[in-house]
Scaffold this active site. Structure first.
Site, short mmCIF file in Angstrom:
data_model
loop_
_atom_site.label_atom_id
_atom_site.label_comp_id
_atom_site.label_asym_id
_atom_site.label_seq_id
_atom_site.Cartn_x
_atom_site.Cartn_y
_atom_site.Cartn_z
N ASN A 1 -35.98 -24.22 5.44
CA ASN A 1 -36.22 -24.63 6.97
C ASN A 1 -35.94 -26.31 6.98
O ASN A 1 -35.98 -27.02 8.23
CB ASN A 1 -37.78 -24.33 7.33
CG ASN A 1 -37.82 -23.05 7.79
OD1 ASN A 1 -38.90 -22.53 7.80
ND2 ASN A 1 -36.68 -22.38 8.13
N ASP B 1 -41.42 -14.97 13.09
CA ASP B 1 -40.15 -15.09 13.41
C ASP B 1 -39.80 -14.97 14.91
O ASP B 1 -40.43 -13.85 15.61
CB ASP B 1 -39.05 -14.18 12.55
CG ASP B 1 -37.79 -14.70 12.68
OD1 ASP B 1 -37.40 -15.84 13.07
OD2 ASP B 1 -36.57 -13.98 12.32
#
Length: 225
Positions: free
Chosen positions: A60, A12
């Site tokens: 996503n 991340d």
């Protein structure tokens, strides 16, 4: 402390890493993919049996179309012929964990080809790439398959697409965010978790060694008092 056999990463912070440098989010993703080999090599040296990378979740797809297409093309670009040679030299067996939904056929074919060919290599480590993956969907699909296959009466976990993986001993999420983001929910039942403040492009060998040391300082009790 139990021997560390399986490390998983939620990679991340690529976009935020790029933002503080006045660069595009796609630039952050390009930089983030560059340290994967260093991390895998360090895991080999530490005799880790499996390492997993959560690269793209099914959620996503909600991102901007330009960024999503860039991520798909970035992965395909890096899954080239030279990668297989490098994997064989290092003893890396690759495994793709995810769903085919919405993925380009060329990408699915390439992922399966690498998985098939690398399975013949002399294995030092197994690298699991979680791409187009959802922990909740995995569990729901496993429950559905178990219902349709009542005659065999197998435990539900044997229908999980992650059923052949070792339990995750250590989960590391970079960028300081403190959530699981629908990653590998069944396999994380007794995992130790480190929320590493560094953005993924800044994550390196030294940070990994420090995280491993943190793991060995913990007392894993697996539900016992």
């Amino acid at each position: 402390m139990n021997k560390l056999k399986h490390i998983a990463f939620i990679m991340d912070g690529n976009g935020r890493w790029a933002k503080v440098r006045n660069k595009s989010r796609t630039y952050g993703h390009s930089q983030g993919i560059k340290n994967l080999l260093e991390i895998v090599q360090c895991c080999i040296e530490k005799e880790i049996e499996q390492v997993s990378f959560f690269a793209f979740s099914m959620e996503n797809w909600k991102r901007g179309k330009e960024e999503v297409n860039f991520l798909l093309n970035l992965l395909l670009k890096n899954l080239n012929g030279k990668l297989l040679n490098k994997m064989e030299d290092l003893g890396i067996v690759g495994k793709w964990i995810g769903f085919e939904n919405n993925l380009p056929r060329t990408l699915v074919t390439t992922l399966k080809k690498i998985e098939s060919q690398s399975s013949k290599f002399e294995k030092k480590i197994q690298v699991n790439l979680f791409f187009n993956y959802s922990g909740t969907l995995e569990i729901l699909e496993a429950l559905k398959d178990a219902q349709l296959d009542k005659e065999k009466m197998k435990p539900v976990e044997e229908y999980l697409i992650t059923h052949s993986l070792l339990p995750i001993d250590l989960l590391i999420r970079t960028s300081g965010e403190q959530r699981l983001s629908n990653f590998c929910l069944f396999n994380l039942a007794y995992s130790e978790i480190i929320f590493e403040p560094k953005y993924w492009p800044d994550y390196n060998r030294e940070t990994l060694l420090d995280n491993i040391e943190q793991y060995y300082q913990r007392d894993r009790r697996f539900g016992k008092a």
